[in-house]
Structures are given as C-alpha cells and as structure tokens.
Design an enzyme around this catalytic site. Structure first.
Site, PDB file in Angstrom:
ATOM      1  N   CYS A 116      64.532  34.072  46.696  1.00  0.00           N
ATOM      2  CA  CYS A 116      65.844  34.095  46.032  1.00  0.00           C
ATOM      3  C   CYS A 116      65.754  33.761  44.541  1.00  0.00           C
ATOM      4  O   CYS A 116      66.682  34.026  43.785  1.00  0.00           O
ATOM      5  CB  CYS A 116      66.789  33.138  46.728  1.00  0.00           C
ATOM      6  SG  CYS A 116      66.993  33.532  48.467  1.00  0.00           S
ATOM      7  N   HIS A 258      72.580  31.979  42.248  1.00  0.00           N
ATOM      8  CA  HIS A 258      72.143  32.796  43.383  1.00  0.00           C
ATOM      9  C   HIS A 258      73.153  32.581  44.512  1.00  0.00           C
ATOM     10  O   HIS A 258      73.499  31.442  44.844  1.00  0.00           O
ATOM     11  CB  HIS A 258      70.745  32.353  43.822  1.00  0.00           C
ATOM     12  CG  HIS A 258      70.411  32.779  45.209  1.00  0.00           C
ATOM     13  ND1 HIS A 258      70.453  34.088  45.592  1.00  0.00           N
ATOM     14  CD2 HIS A 258      70.076  32.060  46.314  1.00  0.00           C
ATOM     15  CE1 HIS A 258      70.142  34.164  46.883  1.00  0.00           C
ATOM     16  NE2 HIS A 258      69.912  32.950  47.334  1.00  0.00           N
ATOM     17  N   ASN A 288      74.061  37.108  51.332  1.00  0.00           N
ATOM     18  CA  ASN A 288      72.925  36.736  50.484  1.00  0.00           C
ATOM     19  C   ASN A 288      71.948  37.912  50.452  1.00  0.00           C
ATOM     20  O   ASN A 288      71.328  38.221  51.466  1.00  0.00           O
ATOM     21  CB  ASN A 288      72.277  35.478  51.087  1.00  0.00           C
ATOM     22  CG  ASN A 288      71.083  34.988  50.306  1.00  0.00           C
ATOM     23  OD1 ASN A 288      70.576  35.674  49.427  1.00  0.00           O
ATOM     24  ND2 ASN A 288      70.624  33.791  50.641  1.00  0.00           N
TER      25      ASN A 288
END
Ligand code: ACO
Length: 331
Positions: A116, A258, A288
């Site tokens: 990520c 993020h 996500n």
C-alpha cells in the site's frame, strides 16, 4: 542541479466497470452491508472479471485518460514506474509491458513492490531522477488487481479490497516557486511481514498443489495488528515530516491518505489533530486498491486543488512499509 524540483503535471485514475456492492458480498460470505460500512466505510468496490485483463490494463486505462487530458506525447516519456503487488507476472515486471502497450518506445521502467506504500515510494524514487536532471517525463503509476489474490471465502479480507489504480506525470519545475515534491519520510519494518502477506508463491514457499489446496495463494492478514500499526505509522511519519519542514498542521491544505479503512483515516487525523474535513476520502466507492488508492484519490479530488496548495500524502502497508510525502500542487 539541486534546484530542480519534480512537479506533478497531470493525474488520472482508472477502475474496471463491474461493481461488487456490499449486498453482493453478502451473497459470497457471512457479512452485512451494515458491518462493512460501519467497520470500514466501504460501500462498493470495482472488480475486473475479464480473464484476459491484468494489472497492466488498469495502468494503461489510466495512462490513456492522462494522455487524453494532457495531450502527452507517449514518445517523450523517459521512464515508467509501476507500484504494484499484483504485477501481470512474478517476472518480468509490469512497467515495460505497459510501455509496449501504450507505444512508449523511448521509455524503460520497473516495478516497485511496497504494497500500500508502493505509490509514495515510487513517487519519491521518480522525483530523484527528475531532480538530478536525468529524466524529464516520468509516469508514476499505482495499481492493483486485488481480486486476483483475494480469497472470496474469507470475510475478513475479501470485503476490504478492490481493483483499480492511477497514474501521475512528473516533470521538472520550470518556475522558481512552482511547487513540487518537497520532502518525504519513508520507513519500513520487515518484522511486519508476519501480519500481512501471502503465504505461498514466493521463493520461501513455492506454489504446489498442496499450497493451492490450503488457499495459501491469497492475502493473509491479522487485521487488528495492521489497524493499530497503520494509525501509528502514518501519524508518526506525518508529524516527523511537518517538524522537519517547520510546518504546522494549519499550513497543510489537504491530507491524502492511502484508503485502507475510514476508521484508520479518521484515527490518524484525530491522533495528530488534523481537521477531518481536510482528509480526502473516496474509499466508499473503491475499497482498498492497495497501490492504487492514492493516485485514484488525487484524480477524484484534482478539481479541489489549486496551485500552491500544500498536500501531505501518507500511506501504510504490507512490509510493513509506511511514510509521508510533502507535495506543493503545481497547477
Ligand atoms: N463481516 C462480519 N463480521 C466479520 C467480518 C465481516 N466481513 N470480518 C470479521 N468479522 C467478525 C470477526 O470474525 C469477529 O468476530 P468474533 O468477535 O466473533 O471473533 C468480529 O467481526 C470482529 O473482528 P475484528 O477483526 O476485531 O474486527 P475489526 O473491528 O478489527 O475490523 C478489519 C476488522 C476491518 C479488518 C480491521 O481490523 C481493519 O481494517 N484492519 C486494517 C486492515 C487493513 O486496512 N488492511 C489493508 C492492508 S494494509 C493497509 O492498507 C493499511
């Protein structure tokens, strides 16, 4: 040489058309729309169903939009960095496949695997090639086809992720006060691998019939540990970055985190005293998308930014990896 800064001169995002809503997830695993929304903020995610499509197609989709918006001549692209953990193949890298697909004949590239945090690690890497005067046009992409590594029988992970990504164009700053990628704090801790990883398929445990039967080719996560580490990691890197640059929270126009989980994002904001209304969030639409969330977020909120705005981009992910980047918007 030291006076050149790298500026973002364009951004575009891309997601596949098909949508998996929380109601759709209810048909796959024992969960509920209410549980998912209250625990994560996610309402839906996009999924690539076409078996012939891969992460390179997400990146190409975003680049095509960028070219349309900015008029970029692909033959002028020097370099392409793709942040991803779901490259088309274990090897070769995805960046050079992307270059060929878009006809960027003068470009070379490589992938960066930092989960990520991949996009911020790539952005900082690319900015150094610009600052040294080595290259003039670099595409930095973040994209993941997470559906290719998710276990749709594991409710603790499959509800969290989606497919998607985005790309930014980096160029040298032409003006003395024209903004740029000013500074960054980047961190890593391999001890974190225990809590977020894929058990098989690497050199430590190559894929076998047994590993596939044991479903070890999917994302494994200990959510509570990751949750706490993410809030701590992002908060501390933002605070360090502000301190290093003699800035206060009031100096920052937007925080672009993020998109891991809405509770994590508000957790970070509250921990450092950052106003929640300045935290940009679009997780409800995409889930996500790992390396894809930050360029997707920049793309969705591009219209909010004006020249001179100070942004902090922050991420936390598998590795563990984390950090924060100070960006002055240039257009
Ligand atoms: N639907 C319904 N119930 C569920 C689901 C689901 N999809 N998933 C888990 N549960 C259950 C659990 O089984 C548990 O039940 P139990 O109490 O009977 O054992 C209960 O819900 C609570 O489980 P927790 O894991 O404590 O739930 P939590 O509030 O921590 O939320 C979550 C889980 C959403 C995964 C959270 O821990 C999280 O977001 N962690 C961070 C994960 C993350 O974002 N990772 C992405 C990669 S890294 C990054 O991007 C930062």
């Amino acid at each position: 040489m030291g006076s050149i800064k790298a500026i973002i001169t364009g951004v575009a995002g891309y997601v596949p058309d098909e949508i998996l809503t929380n109601k759709d997830m209810e048909k796959l695993v024992e969960t509920s729309d209410e549980w998912i929304q209250s625990r994560t903020g996610i309402k839906q995610r996009h999924i690539e169903r076409d078996p012939d499509k891969a992460t390179s197609d997400l990146v190409v989709g975003a680049i095509n939009k960028l070219v349309e918006k900015t008029g970029l001549d692909v033959l002028e692209i020097d370099m392409i960095i793709v942040a991803t953990i779901t490259g088309d193949h274990t090897f070769p890298d995805t960046a050079n496949i992307v270059a060929s697909k878009i006809g960027a004949k003068n470009a070379f590239g490589y992938d960066i695997n930092a989960a990520c945090s991949g996009f911020i690690f790539s952005l900082v890497t690319a900015s150094k090639f610009i600052e040294t005067g080595t290259y003039k046009k670099i595409l930095v992409a973040g994209a993941d086809q997470m559906s290719s590594i998710l276990d749709y029988e594991d409710r603790t992970t499959c509800i969290l992720f989606g497919d998607g990504g985005g790309v930014v164009l980096l160029e040298p700053n032409q003006e003395p006060d024209g903004g740029g990628i000013h500074d960054a704090v980047l961190r890593g801790d391999g001890e974190g691998a225990a809590y977020l990883h894929m058990k098989a398929g690497g050199s430590k445990k190559p894929t076998t019939v047994e590993t596939v039967m044991a479903r070890e080719h999917f994302v494994y996560q200990e959510g509570r540990v990751v949750f706490k580490a993410a809030i701590k990691g992002m908060s501390e890197s933002i605070s360090t970055l502000l301190e290093k640059n003699n800035l206060d929270i009031a100096d920052i126009d937007y925080l672009i985190p993020h998109q891991a989980n809405k509770r994590i994002l508000y957790g970070v904001a509250d921990y450092i005293g950052f106003p929640r209304e300045k935290v940009l969030i679009n997780i409800e639409n995409y889930g996500n998308t790992t390396a894809g969330t930050i360029p997707l977020c920049l793309s969705d909120f591009e219209g909010n930014f004006k020249k001179g705005d100070k942004l902090i981009i922050t991420a936390f992910g598998g590795g563990f990896t984390w950090g924060a980047v100070l960006v002055e918007w240039a257009y």
